[in-house]
Design a protein around this motif. Structure first.
Motif, PDB file in Angstrom:
ATOM      1  N   LYS A  50       0.827  -1.209   0.000  1.00 48.24           N
ATOM      2  CA  LYS A  50       0.000   0.000   0.000  1.00 48.24           C
ATOM      3  C   LYS A  50       0.864   1.263   0.000  1.00 48.24           C
ATOM      4  N   GLY A  51       1.918   1.292   0.812  1.00 48.35           N
ATOM      5  CA  GLY A  51       2.776   2.474   0.880  1.00 48.35           C
ATOM      6  C   GLY A  51       3.429   2.780  -0.454  1.00 48.35           C
ATOM      7  N   GLN A  52       3.930   1.744  -1.118  1.00 49.35           N
ATOM      8  CA  GLN A  52       4.556   1.927  -2.436  1.00 49.35           C
ATOM      9  C   GLN A  52       3.538   2.435  -3.458  1.00 49.35           C
ATOM     10  N   VAL A  53       2.345   1.848  -3.458  1.00 47.86           N
ATOM     11  CA  VAL A  53       1.293   2.272  -4.389  1.00 47.86           C
ATOM     12  C   VAL A  53       0.990   3.762  -4.222  1.00 47.86           C
ATOM     13  N   LEU A  54       0.738   4.183  -2.994  1.00 50.37           N
ATOM     14  CA  LEU A  54       0.366   5.583  -2.748  1.00 50.37           C
ATOM     15  C   LEU A  54       1.502   6.530  -3.104  1.00 50.37           C
ATOM     16  N   ASN A  55       2.714   6.166  -2.699  1.00 51.16           N
ATOM     17  CA  ASN A  55       3.858   7.043  -2.940  1.00 51.16           C
ATOM     18  C   ASN A  55       4.120   7.214  -4.435  1.00 51.16           C
ATOM     19  N   GLN A  56       4.024   6.126  -5.187  1.00 47.28           N
ATOM     20  CA  GLN A  56       4.358   6.207  -6.611  1.00 47.28           C
ATOM     21  C   GLN A  56       3.239   6.841  -7.443  1.00 47.28           C
TER      22      GLN A  56
END
Length: 308
Positions: A50-56
């Motif tokens: 989830k963190g990677q998805v939101l950040n990217q």
């Protein structure tokens, strides 16, 4: 994951879903965790990627809108990490709505035709388009729930000056227009979203993440009209499905309510929905990246040395 300590670190804040480090009172290191919140409560299990998805997604969208207004972002040293300028934030969130959905619909369905001082037309159905998008700001609460507020109250209470608010309004409308154009290219409708702004000196900057599933709601454009005509639910990509699951399990963040148990299958479903949104919004295959805390810290430190 563990919390870090960086050279010249002047502040640390762990929010509902992100950890924010202030460096030398000039830069922010923002790490998007896999924590997930709804109704202002952190749910008990993290969501993979989830963190990677939101950040990217946020990085992609900030790049795609940098001609509209300045933004805080400087670099993405790790999949879930952004480094940018520290701004003095305005104490309002600029929520903009293209459709009668979510909180606006619940307000409308209760019989009210006013939200944040904005009058909504009679005769609308859930998920209908507003004649023109409406801005429904909310105050940014340090603790507890954000609250609806009107433009007039924001200015009268001195939360934002009239001159600055005019700029925030202009940027919000332009960003939403661009967001809708980007979504349309991918067969999506950007339904509603929120923007946060801050200042450095006299310059207003767009801050935080934009057009992500945590800050926005998307409908699939294909079949939208037919579903509306039949009174069917819209097919959507957003975090709303998590809220709906909580409501169905008698949880809305109210006192005395208990967060329902989350099965491994449900956690995997949420993760897959986030990845689906990434691929649909960005138009590229999601490539999972998992770094050790040690490698993440190393990349952040290397990025920070280029700023000093």
């Amino acid at each position: 994951m563990e919390y870090f300590e960086f050279n010249n670190q002047t502040k640390f804040y762990s929010g509902k879903v992100r950890d924010v480090y202030t460096i030398d009172d000039k830069w922010l290191v923002m790490i998007a965790s896999n924590r997930i919140s709804a109704f202002d409560v952190i749910l008990p299990h993290p969501i993979p990627y989830k963190g990677q998805v939101l950040n990217q997604i946020a990085a992609y969208m900030l790049k795609a809108t940098e001609d509209i207004c300045p933004n805080w972002l400087l670099s993405i040293p790790a999949p879930n990490t952004a480094i940018g300028k520290k701004c003095e934030p305005f104490r309002v969130e600029m929520v903009i709505r293209g459709n009668l959905t979510g909180h606006a619909w619940r307000t409308y369905d209760s019989g009210s035709r006013t939200i944040c001082g904005v009058t909504m037309p009679e005769g609308m159905k859930e998920n209908d388009f507003f004649p023109t998008p409406i801005i429904t700001p909310s105050t940014k609460a340090e603790v507890g729930h954000d609250e609806d507020i009107s433009k007039e109250d924001i200015i009268a209470r001195g939360i934002v000056s009239a001159a600055d608010y005019a700029v925030l309004e202009k940027y919000t409308q332009a960003l939403f227009k661009r967001g809708k154009e980007l979504a349309a290219k991918q067969g999506l409708i950007l339904v509603d979203t929120k923007y946060e702004f801050g200042k450095i000196g006299d310059t207003i900057y767009l801050m935080d993440e934009i057009h992500t599933p945590d800050s926005s709601r998307y409908f699939y454009a294909d079949g939208y009209e037919e579903r509306q005509a039949k009174g069917e639910r819209q097919k959507q990509l957003s975090k709303e499905f998590v809220r709906e699951w909580l409501i169905a399990n008698n949880f809305m963040g109210k006192e005395g309510q208990t967060v329902p148990a989350m099965s491994e299958e449900w956690i995997s479903t949420i993760s897959n929905r986030y990845i689906e949104l990434y691929e649909k919004v960005i138009g590229k295959k999601f490539v999972p990246q998992v770094l050790s805390d040690e490698e993440t810290k190393k990349r952040i430190e290397e990025a920070l040395t280029t700023l000093s």
